[in-house]
Design a protein around this motif. Structure first.
Motif, PDB file in Angstrom:
ATOM      1  N   GLN A  60       0.825  -1.200   0.000  1.00  0.00           N
ATOM      2  CA  GLN A  60       0.000   0.000   0.000  1.00  0.00           C
ATOM      3  C   GLN A  60       0.865   1.259   0.000  1.00  0.00           C
ATOM      4  OE1 GLN A  60      -2.698  -0.507   3.312  1.00  0.00           O
ATOM      5  NE2 GLN A  60      -3.853  -2.095   2.240  1.00  0.00           N
ATOM      6  N   SER A  61       0.244   2.365  -0.310  1.00  0.00           N
ATOM      7  CA  SER A  61       0.892   3.694  -0.364  1.00  0.00           C
ATOM      8  C   SER A  61       1.948   3.803  -1.459  1.00  0.00           C
ATOM      9  CB  SER A  61       1.508   4.050   0.996  1.00  0.00           C
ATOM     10  OG  SER A  61       0.509   4.081   1.982  1.00  0.00           O
ATOM     11  N   ARG A  62       1.750   3.058  -2.545  1.00  0.00           N
ATOM     12  CA  ARG A  62       2.667   3.120  -3.688  1.00  0.00           C
ATOM     13  C   ARG A  62       1.972   3.589  -4.962  1.00  0.00           C
ATOM     14  NH1 ARG A  62       6.380  -2.330  -3.035  1.00  0.00           N
ATOM     15  NH2 ARG A  62       6.763  -2.077  -0.812  1.00  0.00           N
ATOM     16  N   GLY A  63       0.694   3.913  -4.865  1.00  0.00           N
ATOM     17  CA  GLY A  63      -0.053   4.385  -6.026  1.00  0.00           C
ATOM     18  C   GLY A  63      -0.803   3.307  -6.785  1.00  0.00           C
ATOM     19  N   MET A  64      -0.663   2.051  -6.367  1.00  0.00           N
ATOM     20  CA  MET A  64      -1.333   0.969  -7.098  1.00  0.00           C
ATOM     21  C   MET A  64      -2.846   1.072  -7.022  1.00  0.00           C
ATOM     22  SD  MET A  64       0.901  -2.401  -6.339  1.00  0.00           S
ATOM     23  CE  MET A  64       2.658  -2.378  -6.542  1.00  0.00           C
ATOM     24  N   ALA A  65      -3.384   1.341  -5.848  1.00  0.00           N
ATOM     25  CA  ALA A  65      -4.837   1.450  -5.708  1.00  0.00           C
ATOM     26  C   ALA A  65      -5.360   2.622  -6.535  1.00  0.00           C
ATOM     27  CB  ALA A  65      -5.232   1.589  -4.245  1.00  0.00           C
ATOM     28  N   THR A  66      -4.654   3.736  -6.511  1.00  0.00           N
ATOM     29  CA  THR A  66      -5.078   4.894  -7.303  1.00  0.00           C
ATOM     30  C   THR A  66      -5.146   4.530  -8.777  1.00  0.00           C
ATOM     31  OG1 THR A  66      -4.079   6.408  -5.701  1.00  0.00           O
ATOM     32  CG2 THR A  66      -4.528   7.285  -7.907  1.00  0.00           C
ATOM     33  N   GLU A  67      -4.122   3.878  -9.264  1.00  0.00           N
ATOM     34  CA  GLU A  67      -4.078   3.493 -10.670  1.00  0.00           C
ATOM     35  C   GLU A  67      -5.164   2.487 -11.018  1.00  0.00           C
ATOM     36  OE1 GLU A  67      -0.996   1.114 -13.475  1.00  0.00           O
ATOM     37  OE2 GLU A  67      -0.170   2.715 -12.246  1.00  0.00           O
ATOM     38  N   ALA A  68      -5.322   1.471 -10.183  1.00  0.00           N
ATOM     39  CA  ALA A  68      -6.298   0.415 -10.456  1.00  0.00           C
ATOM     40  C   ALA A  68      -7.735   0.932 -10.370  1.00  0.00           C
ATOM     41  CB  ALA A  68      -6.088  -0.752  -9.495  1.00  0.00           C
ATOM     42  N   VAL A  69      -8.042   1.716  -9.348  1.00  0.00           N
ATOM     43  CA  VAL A  69      -9.394   2.255  -9.207  1.00  0.00           C
ATOM     44  C   VAL A  69      -9.681   3.232 -10.342  1.00  0.00           C
ATOM     45  CG1 VAL A  69     -10.942   3.625  -7.753  1.00  0.00           C
ATOM     46  CG2 VAL A  69      -9.513   1.848  -6.724  1.00  0.00           C
ATOM     47  N   SER A  70      -8.723   4.047 -10.709  1.00  0.00           N
ATOM     48  CA  SER A  70      -8.904   4.970 -11.825  1.00  0.00           C
ATOM     49  C   SER A  70      -9.215   4.217 -13.115  1.00  0.00           C
ATOM     50  CB  SER A  70      -7.651   5.833 -11.989  1.00  0.00           C
ATOM     51  OG  SER A  70      -7.842   6.777 -13.004  1.00  0.00           O
ATOM     52  N   ALA A  71      -8.513   3.121 -13.350  1.00  0.00           N
ATOM     53  CA  ALA A  71      -8.789   2.299 -14.534  1.00  0.00           C
ATOM     54  C   ALA A  71     -10.193   1.724 -14.483  1.00  0.00           C
ATOM     55  CB  ALA A  71      -7.756   1.182 -14.648  1.00  0.00           C
ATOM     56  N   MET A  72     -10.627   1.273 -13.307  1.00  0.00           N
ATOM     57  CA  MET A  72     -11.969   0.722 -13.172  1.00  0.00           C
ATOM     58  C   MET A  72     -13.025   1.807 -13.393  1.00  0.00           C
ATOM     59  SD  MET A  72     -13.937  -1.884 -12.835  1.00  0.00           S
ATOM     60  CE  MET A  72     -12.904  -3.227 -12.275  1.00  0.00           C
ATOM     61  N   LEU A  73     -12.766   3.022 -12.918  1.00  0.00           N
ATOM     62  CA  LEU A  73     -13.705   4.118 -13.148  1.00  0.00           C
ATOM     63  C   LEU A  73     -13.842   4.392 -14.638  1.00  0.00           C
ATOM     64  CD1 LEU A  73     -12.652   6.689 -10.379  1.00  0.00           C
ATOM     65  CD2 LEU A  73     -14.435   4.936 -10.268  1.00  0.00           C
ATOM     66  N   ASP A  74     -12.722   4.469 -15.329  1.00  0.00           N
ATOM     67  CA  ASP A  74     -12.754   4.687 -16.779  1.00  0.00           C
ATOM     68  C   ASP A  74     -13.557   3.593 -17.463  1.00  0.00           C
ATOM     69  OD1 ASP A  74     -11.177   6.937 -16.485  1.00  0.00           O
ATOM     70  OD2 ASP A  74      -9.347   5.977 -17.205  1.00  0.00           O
ATOM     71  N   PHE A  75     -13.332   2.355 -17.076  1.00  0.00           N
ATOM     72  CA  PHE A  75     -14.051   1.235 -17.686  1.00  0.00           C
ATOM     73  C   PHE A  75     -15.550   1.340 -17.429  1.00  0.00           C
ATOM     74  CE2 PHE A  75     -15.865  -3.032 -17.394  1.00  0.00           C
ATOM     75  CZ  PHE A  75     -15.677  -3.449 -18.705  1.00  0.00           C
ATOM     76  N   CYS A  76     -15.917   1.592 -16.184  1.00  0.00           N
ATOM     77  CA  CYS A  76     -17.340   1.648 -15.836  1.00  0.00           C
ATOM     78  C   CYS A  76     -18.058   2.798 -16.534  1.00  0.00           C
ATOM     79  CB  CYS A  76     -17.511   1.754 -14.324  1.00  0.00           C
ATOM     80  SG  CYS A  76     -17.135   0.232 -13.432  1.00  0.00           S
ATOM     81  N   PHE A  77     -17.434   3.963 -16.599  1.00  0.00           N
ATOM     82  CA  PHE A  77     -18.076   5.109 -17.228  1.00  0.00           C
ATOM     83  C   PHE A  77     -18.003   5.044 -18.750  1.00  0.00           C
ATOM     84  CE2 PHE A  77     -17.213   7.563 -13.129  1.00  0.00           C
ATOM     85  CZ  PHE A  77     -18.529   7.505 -12.716  1.00  0.00           C
ATOM     86  N   ASP A  78     -16.830   4.767 -19.283  1.00  0.00           N
ATOM     87  CA  ASP A  78     -16.633   4.855 -20.732  1.00  0.00           C
ATOM     88  C   ASP A  78     -17.091   3.622 -21.486  1.00  0.00           C
ATOM     89  OD1 ASP A  78     -15.486   7.291 -20.124  1.00  0.00           O
ATOM     90  OD2 ASP A  78     -13.434   6.558 -20.288  1.00  0.00           O
ATOM     91  N   HIS A  79     -16.891   2.452 -20.922  1.00  0.00           N
ATOM     92  CA  HIS A  79     -17.225   1.223 -21.641  1.00  0.00           C
ATOM     93  C   HIS A  79     -18.614   0.704 -21.267  1.00  0.00           C
ATOM     94  CE1 HIS A  79     -16.334  -2.258 -24.055  1.00  0.00           C
ATOM     95  NE2 HIS A  79     -16.668  -3.048 -23.058  1.00  0.00           N
ATOM     96  N   LEU A  80     -18.929   0.692 -19.986  1.00  0.00           N
ATOM     97  CA  LEU A  80     -20.237   0.194 -19.552  1.00  0.00           C
ATOM     98  C   LEU A  80     -21.326   1.258 -19.646  1.00  0.00           C
ATOM     99  CD1 LEU A  80     -19.309  -1.944 -16.408  1.00  0.00           C
ATOM    100  CD2 LEU A  80     -19.710  -2.710 -18.762  1.00  0.00           C
ATOM    101  N   GLY A  81     -20.931   2.512 -19.714  1.00  0.00           N
ATOM    102  CA  GLY A  81     -21.904   3.585 -19.823  1.00  0.00           C
ATOM    103  C   GLY A  81     -22.645   3.883 -18.535  1.00  0.00           C
TER     104      GLY A  81
END
Length: 156
Positions: A67-88
């Motif tokens: 933790q505290s290395r930016g992995m969660a930020t990167e992974a959650v950000s990717a999931m947000l992009d997927f949910c909004f942009d791909h799943l609508g």
């Protein structure tokens, strides 16, 4: 490694920030892996989806040693992009323990707003726990458009 589909190479590619690698493991989840060793260090997912209302909740965890290395930020950000942009989806929610300050800071950094305290919302081991409800609307997030290739065969 045997490839299961022509899209596997796209799915296994590293996220552009190069902190971690994301692998689809379930229809709604990504394993978060170390960029160097490909060792699984956590998971990010969407769940409790309400397709008609175009909303879902997100969840995530990272091995405490990483933790505290930016992995969660990167992974959650990717999931947000997927949910909004791909799943609508229109709205994403996160339910967070009030004492989990790092998680609260993460969603706030990604643009989620605190909507309220849900008293006795979750029962864990016979003990009722409060949760804070955070939400992010599609209109409140700018898209990177880099993530839909993670699940190219799926549509809402």
């Amino acid at each position: 490694m045997e490839r299961t589909s022509p899209h596997q190479a796209d799915r296994d590619r590293a996220h552009p920030a190069q902190i971690c690698r994301l692998h689809p493991v379930l229809p709604s989840a990504l394993a978060v892996a170390d960029i160097e060793t490909d060792r699984c260090l956590g998971l990010v997912s969407y769940h409790d989806g309400h397709i008609r209302n175009k909303r879902a909740a997100i969840g995530y965890f990272i091995n405490p040693a990483y933790q505290s290395r930016g992995m969660a930020t990167e992974a959650v950000s990717a999931m947000l992009d997927f949910c909004f942009d791909h799943l609508g989806l229109h709205r994403l929610q996160a339910f967070i323990d009030p004492n989990n300050t790092p998680s609260r800071k993460l969603v706030e950094k990604l643009g989620f707003g605190r909507e309220g305290l849900l008293r006795d919302h979750l029962r864990v081991g016979g003990i009722w726990r409060d949760e804070i409800l955070y939400a992010l609307l599609r209109t409140g997030r700018s898209s990177s458009a880099a993530v839909p290739a993670l699940f190219p065969d799926r549509a809402l």
